[in-house]
Motif scaffolding. Structure first.
Motif, mmCIF file in Angstrom:
data_model
loop_
_atom_site.group_PDB
_atom_site.id
_atom_site.type_symbol
_atom_site.label_atom_id
_atom_site.label_comp_id
_atom_site.label_asym_id
_atom_site.label_seq_id
_atom_site.Cartn_x
_atom_site.Cartn_y
_atom_site.Cartn_z
ATOM 1 N N ARG A 101 1.011 -1.503 0.142
ATOM 2 C CA ARG A 101 -0.235 0.016 -0.343
ATOM 3 C C ARG A 101 0.489 1.115 -0.201
ATOM 4 N NH1 ARG A 101 -3.501 3.019 -1.357
ATOM 5 N NH2 ARG A 101 -4.224 4.884 -0.168
ATOM 6 N N GLU A 118 -2.056 8.947 6.014
ATOM 7 C CA GLU A 118 -2.449 7.096 5.469
ATOM 8 C C GLU A 118 -0.590 7.151 5.728
ATOM 9 O OE1 GLU A 118 -3.314 3.887 2.913
ATOM 10 O OE2 GLU A 118 -4.629 5.515 1.817
ATOM 11 N N ARG A 167 0.793 6.165 9.346
ATOM 12 C CA ARG A 167 0.177 5.250 9.308
ATOM 13 C C ARG A 167 0.373 4.140 9.001
ATOM 14 N NH1 ARG A 167 -5.308 5.199 11.945
ATOM 15 N NH2 ARG A 167 -5.627 2.728 11.178
ATOM 16 N N LEU A 168 1.546 4.488 7.887
ATOM 17 C CA LEU A 168 2.426 2.894 7.492
ATOM 18 C C LEU A 168 3.848 3.208 7.416
ATOM 19 C CD1 LEU A 168 0.358 2.525 4.193
ATOM 20 C CD2 LEU A 168 -0.128 1.166 5.873
ATOM 21 N N PRO A 225 -1.589 2.888 13.590
ATOM 22 C CA PRO A 225 -2.105 1.751 12.323
ATOM 23 C C PRO A 225 -2.492 0.495 13.376
ATOM 24 C CG PRO A 225 0.418 1.257 12.325
ATOM 25 C CD PRO A 225 0.658 2.689 13.234
ATOM 26 N N TRP A 248 -0.587 -3.070 11.492
ATOM 27 C CA TRP A 248 0.167 -3.018 10.547
ATOM 28 C C TRP A 248 0.188 -3.774 9.238
ATOM 29 C CZ3 TRP A 248 4.726 -4.063 7.872
ATOM 30 C CH2 TRP A 248 5.546 -3.237 7.200
ATOM 31 N N GLN A 300 -2.164 -5.812 8.140
ATOM 32 C CA GLN A 300 -3.595 -5.633 7.382
ATOM 33 C C GLN A 300 -3.290 -4.309 6.127
ATOM 34 O OE1 GLN A 300 -5.853 -7.999 6.803
ATOM 35 N NE2 GLN A 300 -6.509 -6.686 5.154
ATOM 36 N N GLU A 301 -2.983 -2.849 7.176
ATOM 37 C CA GLU A 301 -3.093 -1.876 6.272
ATOM 38 C C GLU A 301 -1.860 -1.608 5.487
ATOM 39 O OE1 GLU A 301 -3.617 1.416 8.516
ATOM 40 O OE2 GLU A 301 -4.396 0.811 10.183
ATOM 41 N N CYS A 302 -0.759 -2.313 4.984
ATOM 42 C CA CYS A 302 0.226 -2.560 4.072
ATOM 43 C C CYS A 302 -0.403 -3.382 2.655
ATOM 44 C CB CYS A 302 1.531 -3.267 4.418
ATOM 45 S SG CYS A 302 2.644 -2.215 5.146
ATOM 46 N N THR A 340 -6.022 -1.010 -0.648
ATOM 47 C CA THR A 340 -6.928 -0.909 0.261
ATOM 48 C C THR A 340 -8.718 -1.717 -0.770
ATOM 49 O OG1 THR A 340 -7.551 1.307 -1.612
ATOM 50 C CG2 THR A 340 -6.222 1.302 -0.089
#
Length: 443
Positions: A181, A271, A274-275, A383, A386, A388-390, A393
């Motif tokens: 991401r 965003e 957060r990453l 996050p 992390w 999962q967010e990576c 989307t």
């Protein structure tokens, strides 16, 4: 973080108390001790390594690795004849020893005069220059006294500095990855009007620098490498080529600062935080909360890292001043207990050895920020997962469509294969053919 691992039990990374959203409520519900004088309870330091040799040379660079006593990317020591405390000529080892002495003066009466392992935890990235910077810093912070001296001729003592291999460092070495991401966000940043305008504005300049250096495919994002090499050579009194004029150096410096904004800001900064910087911020929040609630805890947590580490954190906090963190610069988090028992957080940035550290404040809070407010304001930057967010989307619906298409494709492939098999067998057996069983005559 005991033993250097982020998230494991120990002083460097305490066990989680509650979910992040409940930290502020927990602090509000803690019993208040009797009124007392305001006191410093806990300090977190994040500093950049000291002066170093270039990380690499460009193809046409007249100064290759052999020009540097310890090679590329190494912490430097004072050159013969150089002033010992001059701001521009203090070399890496002495810079951090001097920072250690400054920290000793700042925290006199808070830290013990001598080193005690229960008080201090130090973690570094796994680079020679950051490990050696931490060791030089500790030599200034905890000068040997009395019983801690193991040799009258040595005014130094070994103090542990923890680390993890570079490939496993998910706390201090930025940008963090692999993170699909974040890579997607970088690609999207390249399509923004600001990035496109900067690319067009600097196209001819970058072409000139590429021709002079021999670097192919020089971009806004990679120009910092050229500036860094030239800056290190200039700092160490090596004559620069004629094309590297003061105007060229100034423009390269601007592109270097732009590359930081490309990485951690410019587009979708929350965003990106957060990453990236939010990962370290999450650890800092956890340690501040732990120190405010635990009866026993260390007094000092130290991170020895890089300029990108400082920029990622400060850009996440929206307190970045737009310039590269200088050598041996230090970001300070100080946790105080007020006379009413409540806790506050103060931040300072020491980026000039001739001046007092600059006070910093979060947007929406005073410089003396109540800890619950600090946690509330920084929560959106941290996050929840992390990994999962990576992953990007893609929505659940998109995932279901992809899975359905994959299943249908597999079934269709099997049907086609089955049909081809049947047709092959029909063609292999002409009309009237009869299989002769074993034992029958073959006449």
């Amino acid at each position: 973080m005991a033993g250097g691992q982020s998230g494991s039990r120990g002083w460097g990374s305490p066990p989680p108390l509650l979910l992040a959203r409940g930290l502020g409520l927990l602090l509000l519900l803690l019993p208040r001790p009797p009124a007392q004088a305001r006191s410093l309870r806990f300090v977190i330091l994040l500093y950049r390594h000291g002066d170093r040799s270039p990380v690499k040379a460009y193809p046409k660079d007249p100064y290759q690795e052999g020009e540097w006593p310890q090679g590329f990317g190494q912490l430097t020591k004072v050159c013969p004849g150089a002033p010992t405390l001059g701001l521009s000529r203090v070399e890496g080892m002495l810079q951090h020893w001097e920072l250690g002495q400054a920290l000793r003066r700042r925290y006199q009466g808070f830290l013990n005069a001598s080193y005690h392992r229960e008080e201090v935890y130090i973690r570094s990235t796994d680079f020679d220059r950051t490990l050696m910077s931490a060791e030089a810093n500790l030599a200034g912070l905890f000068p040997v006294e009395g019983a801690q001296s193991f040799n009258p001729n040595i005014t130094w003592q070994p103090i542990p500095v923890h680390t993890v291999p570079e490939a496993q460092d998910k706390l201090l070495k930025f940008p963090l990855g692999p993170c699909p991401r974040f890579e997607q966000l970088q690609n999207e940043t390249r399509q923004t009007p600001e990035y496109q305008n900067e690319t067009a504005k600097n196209a001819q300049f970058l072409e000139m620098v590429a021709n002079e250096t021999g670097v192919t495919d020089l971009t806004l994002e990679t120009a910092w490498n050229i500036y860094d090499t030239l800056f290190c050579e200039q700092t160490h009194d090596l004559p620069l080529p004629t094309w590297a004029s003061p105007q060229t150096m100034q423009r390269l410096r601007q592109l270097k600062d732009l590359s930081f904004r490309f990485l951690f800001g410019m587009y979708q900064p929350t965003e990106k935080a957060r990453l990236q910087g939010g990962v370290l911020l999450a650890e800092i929040r956890k340690n501040l909360t732990w120190a405010a609630s635990a009866s026993r805890h260390p007094k000092l947590l130290v991170y020895s890292a890089h300029d990108t580490t400082l920029v990622a954190l400060q850009m996440a906090l929206d307190i970045y001043n737009g310039e590269q963190a200088p050598y041996a610069s230090c970001h300070m988090f100080e946790l105080y207990q007020e006379d009413d028992g409540n806790f506050t957080v103060e931040m300072y940035f020491r980026n000039d050895s001739t001046k007092a550290p600059w006070p910093l404040a979060l947007l929406g809070c005073s410089q003396r920020c109540p800890l619950p407010d600090f946690l509330r304001l920084t929560l959106p930057l941290v996050p929840e997962d992390w990994e999962q967010e990576c992953q990007g989307t893609s929505s659940v619906a998109d995932t279901e469509v992809i899975v359905a298409l994959a299943v249908c494709g597999s079934i269709l492939s099997l049907l086609i294969l089955l049909l081809l098999t049947v047709l092959f067998r029909m063609q292999a057996q002409p009309p009237g053919y009869r299989h002769v069983a074993d034992g029958e005559d073959h006449a």
